[in-house]
Design an enzyme around this catalytic site. Sequence first.
Site, PDB file in Angstrom:
ATOM      1  N   SER A  22      24.448  83.445  83.623  1.00  0.00           N
ATOM      2  CA  SER A  22      23.677  84.520  83.009  1.00  0.00           C
ATOM      3  C   SER A  22      22.225  84.067  83.073  1.00  0.00           C
ATOM      4  O   SER A  22      21.909  82.949  82.679  1.00  0.00           O
ATOM      5  CB  SER A  22      24.123  84.735  81.562  1.00  0.00           C
ATOM      6  OG  SER A  22      23.480  85.854  80.995  1.00  0.00           O
ATOM      7  N   TYR A  51      28.101  84.820  69.829  1.00  0.00           N
ATOM      8  CA  TYR A  51      28.181  86.166  69.259  1.00  0.00           C
ATOM      9  C   TYR A  51      29.005  86.105  67.974  1.00  0.00           C
ATOM     10  O   TYR A  51      30.183  85.747  67.990  1.00  0.00           O
ATOM     11  CB  TYR A  51      28.846  87.153  70.226  1.00  0.00           C
ATOM     12  CG  TYR A  51      28.077  87.409  71.501  1.00  0.00           C
ATOM     13  CD1 TYR A  51      26.768  86.979  71.679  1.00  0.00           C
ATOM     14  CD2 TYR A  51      28.671  88.111  72.543  1.00  0.00           C
ATOM     15  CE1 TYR A  51      26.077  87.234  72.850  1.00  0.00           C
ATOM     16  CE2 TYR A  51      27.983  88.376  73.720  1.00  0.00           C
ATOM     17  CZ  TYR A  51      26.694  87.924  73.874  1.00  0.00           C
ATOM     18  OH  TYR A  51      26.020  88.176  75.040  1.00  0.00           O
ATOM     19  N   HIS A  64      24.851  80.291  79.779  1.00  0.00           N
ATOM     20  CA  HIS A  64      24.252  81.375  78.998  1.00  0.00           C
ATOM     21  C   HIS A  64      22.727  81.249  78.956  1.00  0.00           C
ATOM     22  O   HIS A  64      22.154  80.723  78.001  1.00  0.00           O
ATOM     23  CB  HIS A  64      24.828  81.365  77.585  1.00  0.00           C
ATOM     24  CG  HIS A  64      24.595  82.633  76.831  1.00  0.00           C
ATOM     25  ND1 HIS A  64      25.163  82.884  75.597  1.00  0.00           N
ATOM     26  CD2 HIS A  64      23.869  83.742  77.119  1.00  0.00           C
ATOM     27  CE1 HIS A  64      24.794  84.075  75.169  1.00  0.00           C
ATOM     28  NE2 HIS A  64      23.990  84.612  76.074  1.00  0.00           N
ATOM     29  N   ASP A 103      33.095  90.996  78.199  1.00  0.00           N
ATOM     30  CA  ASP A 103      32.137  89.893  78.201  1.00  0.00           C
ATOM     31  C   ASP A 103      31.777  89.523  76.772  1.00  0.00           C
ATOM     32  O   ASP A 103      31.360  90.369  75.988  1.00  0.00           O
ATOM     33  CB  ASP A 103      30.878  90.314  78.966  1.00  0.00           C
ATOM     34  CG  ASP A 103      29.813  89.230  78.945  1.00  0.00           C
ATOM     35  OD1 ASP A 103      29.912  88.301  79.761  1.00  0.00           O
ATOM     36  OD2 ASP A 103      28.887  89.310  78.107  1.00  0.00           O
ATOM     37  N   TRP A 147      28.153  91.735  72.238  1.00  0.00           N
ATOM     38  CA  TRP A 147      27.139  91.143  71.362  1.00  0.00           C
ATOM     39  C   TRP A 147      27.222  91.759  69.961  1.00  0.00           C
ATOM     40  O   TRP A 147      27.136  91.070  68.964  1.00  0.00           O
ATOM     41  CB  TRP A 147      25.746  91.352  71.969  1.00  0.00           C
ATOM     42  CG  TRP A 147      24.633  90.633  71.266  1.00  0.00           C
ATOM     43  CD1 TRP A 147      24.711  89.837  70.162  1.00  0.00           C
ATOM     44  CD2 TRP A 147      23.257  90.633  71.640  1.00  0.00           C
ATOM     45  NE1 TRP A 147      23.469  89.336  69.822  1.00  0.00           N
ATOM     46  CE2 TRP A 147      22.555  89.818  70.712  1.00  0.00           C
ATOM     47  CE3 TRP A 147      22.529  91.251  72.656  1.00  0.00           C
ATOM     48  CZ2 TRP A 147      21.187  89.619  70.787  1.00  0.00           C
ATOM     49  CZ3 TRP A 147      21.166  91.037  72.723  1.00  0.00           C
ATOM     50  CH2 TRP A 147      20.511  90.224  71.801  1.00  0.00           C
TER      51      TRP A 147
END
Length: 327
Positions: free
Chosen positions: A153, A57, A122, A52, A21
């Site tokens: 997720s 991002y 996501h 990941d 991230w």
Amino acid sequence: MNYRLLGKTGFNISEVSLGTWQVGGKWGEKFDHSNAEKILNSAIDNGINFIDTADVYGDGESEKAVGNVVRSRSEEIFVATKCGRKFSPHINESYTVEALRKCVEYSLANMKLDVIDLIQLHCPPTEVFYRDEIFELFDRLKDEGKIRNLGVSIEKVSEGLQAMKYENVTSIQFIFNMFRQKPIDELFAAVKANNVGLIARVPLASGLLTGKFSETTNFGKDDHRFFNRNGEAFDKGETFSGVDYQLGLEAVNDLKSIFPGQELALVALKWILQFNEISCVIPGASTPAQIENNLKVEQISDLTEDQMQAVKAVYENKIKKYVHHLW
């Protein structure tokens, strides 16, 4: 480095892996490809083989950085990315088969990879987890050779339980740390029964569990720890794990008394890894030094049963009533 199986994927992955991230710099900063390259290479140099990322991002820049580094290395690196959060508005109706297919193709183009090892929904709206056509899409993408596995997720434990009703779901990424313990009681047994991998994110509660913050700590205006404390931009559980900042500081002081003289961040990572159901933990890093520090968890002793119970007591007494029912 120790390695664990990521459920039915069959991937043997580093138990300490990397979340990206903020891999291009600290939250809110412009993406720095040079810094990202250093972090990613440092991770791989130190035995990390699972990375990941997500299409949102750095507005795709993180995926590009991951792809560049992975293509330059000879080691087998498993790449996970995520899709769906870029939809605007981020609602159930935005999740269509056509839109998700475009997301996967966008990520493949960003990373310049032939196949995505693990694609994850996501944190979609809860309704998406009940739509057969969404999960069927990823079977077709697998048949087409664009993905190898599907994961999800999640924000809520209930979403993970629902997702596992689909046979093609191989992993669940979820928030798990000393301040978010609900999955122990409600998710772990089901995961084991379904041979689904568990990826623990936000392991340090957005930095709270480093023990380095105080009442006077300032966060930049573009840092989610400044602007999302009450869920103004996305689920508030992603910021400090949904724990009120002042309450979190008080709980951290209690934890420090349980582990005097120890680096709390490493203790917090070790606590997660003591649950065998966990496939890996994915702390982020904005410098190579943070990678190396996180990996020191491999060198410290397991927490004792008394210490594990003491951590549970801090959660039960200070945190549980504020977060347990929400996620």
